[in-house]
Design an enzyme around this catalytic site. Sequence first.
Site, PDB file in Angstrom:
ATOM      1  N   LYS B  79       0.798  -1.471  -0.130  1.00  0.00           N
ATOM      2  CA  LYS B  79      -0.015   0.153   0.001  1.00  0.00           C
ATOM      3  C   LYS B  79       1.050   0.965  -0.243  1.00  0.00           C
ATOM      4  O   LYS B  79       2.316   1.688   0.635  1.00  0.00           O
ATOM      5  CB  LYS B  79      -1.104  -0.260   0.730  1.00  0.00           C
ATOM      6  N   SER B 154      -9.607   1.405   3.297  1.00  0.00           N
ATOM      7  CA  SER B 154      -8.718   2.465   2.477  1.00  0.00           C
ATOM      8  C   SER B 154      -7.659   1.883   1.366  1.00  0.00           C
ATOM      9  O   SER B 154      -7.415   2.229   0.460  1.00  0.00           O
ATOM     10  CB  SER B 154      -7.490   3.565   2.794  1.00  0.00           C
ATOM     11  N   SER B 178      -9.619  -0.734   7.391  1.00  0.00           N
ATOM     12  CA  SER B 178      -8.968   0.095   5.757  1.00  0.00           C
ATOM     13  C   SER B 178      -8.436  -1.731   5.155  1.00  0.00           C
ATOM     14  O   SER B 178      -7.924  -2.021   4.563  1.00  0.00           O
ATOM     15  CB  SER B 178      -8.170   0.629   5.769  1.00  0.00           C
TER      16      SER B 178
END
Lengths: 93, 478
Positions: B79, B154, B178
């Site tokens: 990420k 996210s 997330s």
Amino acid sequence: MKITEADVEYVAKLANLEVADDEKKELAGQLSSIVEYVEQLNKVDVSSVAPTTQILETVKHAVRDDRVAARTGTADAGKTVKYFKVPKVITER
Amino acid sequence: MNLRDITADKLVSLYQNRDLSVTEVIAGVFDEIDRTDKDVRAFLTLCKDRALEEARRIDSKIAEGETLDALSGVPVAIKDNMALRDVPTTCGSRILEGYVPPYTATAVERLRGAGAIVVGKTNLDEFAMGSSTENSSFFATRNPHNFDYVPGGSSGGSAAAVAAGMSLIALGSDTGGSIRQPASFCGVVGIKPTYGRVSRYGLVAYASSLDQIGPFAKSVRECAQVLSIVCGFDPYDSTSADVPVEPFLRDIEQPLKDVRIGVPKEYFIPGMDPEVKARFEDAIKVYEGLGYRIEEISLPHTEQAVAAYYLIATAEASSNLARYDGVRYGVRKGGESGLADMYRKTRMNGFGKEVKRRILLGTYALSAGYYDAYYLKALKVRTLILKDFQNAFEHVDLVFTPTSPTTAFRIGEKIDDPLSMYLSDIFTITCNLAGLPGISIPAGKNAAGLPIGVQLLGNHFQEALLLRAACHFERAFC
């Protein structure tokens, strides 16, 4: 509690944000509905409850000896940029 | 090559036996990304050259007869709020434009130390603020199961990359769900470890009392393997917990006896999708069939969790994001007209809508006259939520819930209604507030073919039990 456009302007100033005039109205509406939602916390009696800022206070958190032991040296930092150029941050009154 | 039908340990043994070369597999991964990612859009940056170089290095080790490490040649995606040296970290934000970290996050470094090859950095909601990956300043990621739907967020890019077979493993971060919510939406496994388990050195801070790094994979076993590598004390993170890390894989298949699973009655909310509810009830039956004891429990303050979370997280964010002011990182605007003006102009231009909204909300909650009414009250409610779980864990070993009240929603459906977006995190948020480990496991699909996930929560540092119970479910369910 209703958040007004003046509130948005004031909080934006505190947060060092600039909000465009056309954004103020939209933000005031959205923040009002969020604040109204979070006000449901008022239904909970917390008069005898202590706040929690860190969840695992029983865990011994990391501390190390106060010795210089850099994982990233300045030479490494300087590889991506030749020098650091910062704007003037001290101004005359 | 698509990675959908292979696991990490199988891949490493194929390398070791010279049935496959790392270079051909990694090259194949980039071919797959070329084909697939134009639709899914999971990646912000690809690391093709360095990945192929690392692949060749491992191939020559194999040629010399060296024994491979646990994740040698295994493709991983990171990420893009975690630092990888000499590769841009964007956090999905314009404000970090041009920022290239001169160091690597500990979690990423540990994966690389075990031989994993980083194939790229994945898309996210800007500064991890969002539940759909639509808040990225660059583009929205799409759900690989249906491109009209969000992948969740996210960590949507990481979840989608694994689900689409573009990476075998991915790292994400979880502040209010997330990792678990996108895992659920994309039909993969995702775990948020106990607060403090994984070092956050090199993770860009969003809400420091809640943030935690964790892995995505197609199977519980692979998540367990990655977790035993990335967990553990790190002197570079003052909040990293000095607690021994068990080898999570060792007993993962062993049966468990007398395990009690609590199902909180407060999670059967009116807004729950009937298909999610039906699959969750099926999942409860799976556990009953495996001999686990199911008990109804009560977590009375569940209803207040979203409100407490959005005050605490935004308050912490407003402080953490104060550092993006045009002096240190990336974008700088208005530098010619004085310092205060530069701060404001830089932040106005650099931050997207949701980030500004959260900074404003957090600043408001911390401001004079409102601190006690909002922020302090939220911290007290957090104590009650933690106590709810402490009480529950006196009677049960694990807590079982759906991961999200719905399946993935349509792109654009919630983007203009922040409150309804926030409420999509309702089942995942309590875990962060209480600092617990939580895992989302696939539990089938709805009639439209969108994945449904179920969530197990454990007590602090009980990842071994959590993973074992999750692994049993996965075996029985498939």
